[in-house]
Write an enzyme that holds these catalytic residues in place. Structure first.
Site, mmCIF file in Angstrom:
data_model
loop_
_atom_site.group_PDB
_atom_site.id
_atom_site.type_symbol
_atom_site.label_atom_id
_atom_site.label_comp_id
_atom_site.label_asym_id
_atom_site.label_seq_id
_atom_site.Cartn_x
_atom_site.Cartn_y
_atom_site.Cartn_z
ATOM 1 N N SER A 149 53.991 102.493 25.684
ATOM 2 C CA SER A 149 55.041 101.490 25.894
ATOM 3 C C SER A 149 54.971 100.508 24.734
ATOM 4 O O SER A 149 53.962 100.465 24.012
ATOM 5 C CB SER A 149 54.739 100.751 27.207
ATOM 6 O OG SER A 149 55.508 99.584 27.318
ATOM 7 N N TYR A 162 48.566 96.053 32.621
ATOM 8 C CA TYR A 162 49.474 97.100 32.099
ATOM 9 C C TYR A 162 49.211 97.262 30.597
ATOM 10 O O TYR A 162 49.099 98.382 30.097
ATOM 11 C CB TYR A 162 50.924 96.716 32.382
ATOM 12 C CG TYR A 162 51.936 97.795 32.030
ATOM 13 C CD1 TYR A 162 51.910 99.032 32.661
ATOM 14 C CD2 TYR A 162 52.932 97.563 31.066
ATOM 15 C CE1 TYR A 162 52.841 100.022 32.345
ATOM 16 C CE2 TYR A 162 53.866 98.536 30.752
ATOM 17 C CZ TYR A 162 53.822 99.763 31.389
ATOM 18 O OH TYR A 162 54.746 100.739 31.078
HETATM 19 N N1 LIG Z 1 61.096 102.206 32.173
HETATM 20 C C1 LIG Z 1 60.600 101.514 31.156
HETATM 21 O O1 LIG Z 1 61.159 100.468 30.758
HETATM 22 C C2 LIG Z 1 59.364 102.003 30.434
HETATM 23 C C3 LIG Z 1 59.016 101.352 29.241
HETATM 24 C C4 LIG Z 1 57.859 101.756 28.602
HETATM 25 C C5 LIG Z 1 57.079 102.779 29.108
HETATM 26 N N2 LIG Z 1 57.431 103.391 30.270
HETATM 27 C C6 LIG Z 1 56.547 104.440 30.795
HETATM 28 O O2 LIG Z 1 57.301 105.592 31.089
HETATM 29 C C7 LIG Z 1 56.638 106.356 32.096
HETATM 30 C C8 LIG Z 1 57.641 106.803 33.144
HETATM 31 O O3 LIG Z 1 58.109 105.678 33.864
HETATM 32 P P1 LIG Z 1 59.613 105.493 34.332
HETATM 33 O O4 LIG Z 1 60.132 104.319 33.615
HETATM 34 O O5 LIG Z 1 60.343 106.767 34.268
HETATM 35 O O6 LIG Z 1 59.356 104.996 35.840
HETATM 36 P P2 LIG Z 1 59.605 105.669 37.277
HETATM 37 O O7 LIG Z 1 61.024 106.040 37.443
HETATM 38 O O8 LIG Z 1 58.994 104.709 38.246
HETATM 39 O O9 LIG Z 1 58.736 107.009 37.224
HETATM 40 C C9 LIG Z 1 57.355 107.036 37.446
HETATM 41 C C10 LIG Z 1 56.972 108.431 37.863
HETATM 42 O O10 LIG Z 1 55.548 108.473 38.077
HETATM 43 C C11 LIG Z 1 55.326 109.165 39.303
HETATM 44 N N3 LIG Z 1 54.075 108.761 39.926
HETATM 45 C C12 LIG Z 1 53.738 107.550 40.397
HETATM 46 N N4 LIG Z 1 52.522 107.587 40.954
HETATM 47 C C13 LIG Z 1 52.091 108.876 40.843
HETATM 48 C C14 LIG Z 1 50.924 109.556 41.263
HETATM 49 N N5 LIG Z 1 49.916 108.903 41.891
HETATM 50 N N6 LIG Z 1 50.812 110.872 41.016
HETATM 51 C C15 LIG Z 1 51.812 111.537 40.384
HETATM 52 N N7 LIG Z 1 52.940 110.941 39.958
HETATM 53 C C16 LIG Z 1 53.080 109.627 40.196
HETATM 54 C C17 LIG Z 1 56.526 108.809 40.170
HETATM 55 O O11 LIG Z 1 56.735 109.807 41.173
HETATM 56 P P3 LIG Z 1 56.257 109.732 42.694
HETATM 57 O O12 LIG Z 1 56.446 108.329 43.171
HETATM 58 O O13 LIG Z 1 57.148 110.737 43.346
HETATM 59 O O14 LIG Z 1 54.815 110.175 42.682
HETATM 60 C C18 LIG Z 1 57.644 108.872 39.149
HETATM 61 O O15 LIG Z 1 58.077 110.196 39.010
HETATM 62 C C19 LIG Z 1 55.510 105.466 32.621
HETATM 63 O O16 LIG Z 1 54.271 105.872 32.060
HETATM 64 C C20 LIG Z 1 55.882 104.083 32.107
HETATM 65 O O17 LIG Z 1 54.758 103.257 31.955
HETATM 66 C C21 LIG Z 1 58.571 103.034 30.945
#
Ligand SMILES: NC(=O)c1ccc[n+]([C@@H]2O[C@H](COP(=O)([O-])OP(=O)(O)OC[C@H]3O[C@@H](n4cnc5c(N)ncnc54)[C@H](OP(=O)(O)O)[C@@H]3O)[C@@H](O)[C@H]2O)c1
Length: 253
Positions: A149, A162
C-alpha cells in the site's frame, strides 16, 4: 494471439471482493486457471461463476489464511486440482485505523495475523511450486505478487499497525526478490492508494467518519489495480516489475 497466461495456474487470496476478485477475473481473462481463496464461500462462488461464464476456469477455496493449516491447504488444493502453481497473488488484507492510544488490541492482532502471518503462510507453502513452475513452464517464469500500500511506503498518524504490516510486506518482498531472481521467480510489490473496495468498511464507525473528512473524493477502482497486477504477470520472462506505486491522480499524500 493466444492469451499470455494460457496453461498457467494462479492462486489469489482475498478473492471474494475488491482487488482480489478483480484480479482473479483479469488473470482468467488472460488464460490462467484461477483458484480463488477467502472465507466467504458464497462470494467466491459468484466470482467463480462470472469467470466460468466468460469461458474461464475457476476453483473456489474456502479458507481462513490466518490459520496456518488452511493457508497451506489452499496451496495444496490448488496443486491437487490443477497440478501446478505459476502465480501467487498475496492480496488478502485488513486495514484497521485510528489512534494507538486506546485502540482495541484485537485490531492490531487481526492485522498482524492476516497481513503478515497469513501472507507468510501462503508464500512459504507456494515457494517450492513456484520454483518448479519457473523451471518447467514454457514461459520459464513464475510470479509472486504481494499487495502492500502507499501505507507501506510512508507511515502516518493513526495508521501505525497497518503501516507496520505493509512496511513488513515490502521488506520481505525485496529480500525474497533477491533470493529468487536467479531462479526466475519474480517477486513484485504493488502499493495502491485509495481504491473503492470494502477495505474501509471494517473499521469502527468513528474511524470511518474521521477518514471521510481526511481523504479526498477520488478513488481508483479494483479493476485499475487488477490491471496493474495483470501487467506485471504478463511481462516477458526477462522483465520483472519489482514495485508499483499507484495513486488516484488527485491523491497528494
Ligand atoms: N482499497 C484500498 O484503498 C487499498 C489500498 C492499498 C492497499 N490495499 C490492499 O489491497 C488488498 C485487498 O484489499 P481490498 O481493498 O480489495 O479490500 P476488501 O474488499 O476488504 O478485500 C479483502 C479480502 O481479504 C479477504 N480476507 C479477509 N480476511 C481473510 C482471512 N482471514 N482469510 C482469507 N481471506 C481473508 C476478504 O474475504 P473474506 O472476508 O471473504 O475472507 C476479502 O476478499 C489488501 O491487502 C489491502 O491492504 C487496498
Amino acid at each position: 494471439m493466444e492469451p499470455v497466461l494460457d496453461g498457467t495456474v494462479a492462486l489469489i487470496t482475498g478473492a471474494s471482493s475488491g482487488i482480489g476478485a478483480a484480479t482473479a477475473s483479469a488473470l482468467a481473462g488472460q488464460g490462467a486457471a484461477v483458484a480463488v481463496a477467502a472465507r466467504r464461500a458464497d462470494r467466491l462462488d459468484e466470482v467463480a461463476a462470472g469467470i466460468r461464464d466468460r469461458g474461464g476456469k475457476a476453483l473456489v477455496i474456502e479458507a481462513d489464511i490466518t490459520d496456518e493449516k488452511q493457508a497451506t491447504g489452499a496451496v495444496e488444493r490448488t496443486i491437487s486440482e490443477y497440478g501446478r502453481l505459476d502465480t501467487l497473488v498475496n492480496n488478502a488484507g485488513l486495514m484497521l485505523l485510528g489512534p494507538a492510544v486506546g485502540a482495541p488490541l484485537s485490531e492490531w492482532q487481526r492485522m498482524v495475523e492476516l497481513n503478515v502471518l497469513g501472507l507468510l503462510y501462503c508464500a512459504h507453502a507456494a515457494l517450492p511450486h513456484l520454483i518448479s513452475a519457473a523451471q518447467d513452464s514454457p514461459r520459464q517464469v513464475a510470479d509472486m505478487v504481494n499487495l502492500s500500500s502507499v501505507a507501506g511506503r510512508v507511515a502516518r498518524n493513526g495508521s501505525g499497525v497497518y503501516n507496520l504490516t505493509k512496511h513488513g510486506v515490502g521488506a520481505f518482498s525485496e529480500s525474497l526478490r533477491q533470493e529468487l531472481a536467479s531462479r526466475h521467480v519474480r517477486v513484485s510489490l504493488v502499493e495502491p492508494g485509495a481504491t473503492a473496495t470494502e477495505l474501509v468498511t471494517h473499521n469502527r464507525r468513528e474511524v470511518i467518519e474521521n477518514l471521510r473528512s481526511q481523504l479526498g473524493q477520488q478513488r481508483m477502482t479494483a479493476d485499475d489495480i487488477a490491471d496493474a497486477i495483470a501487467y506485471i504477470i504478463t511481462r516477458p520472462a526477462h522483465v520483472a516489475v519489482n514495485e508499483m506505486l499507484i495513486r488516484p491522480t488527485e491523491q497528494e499524500r
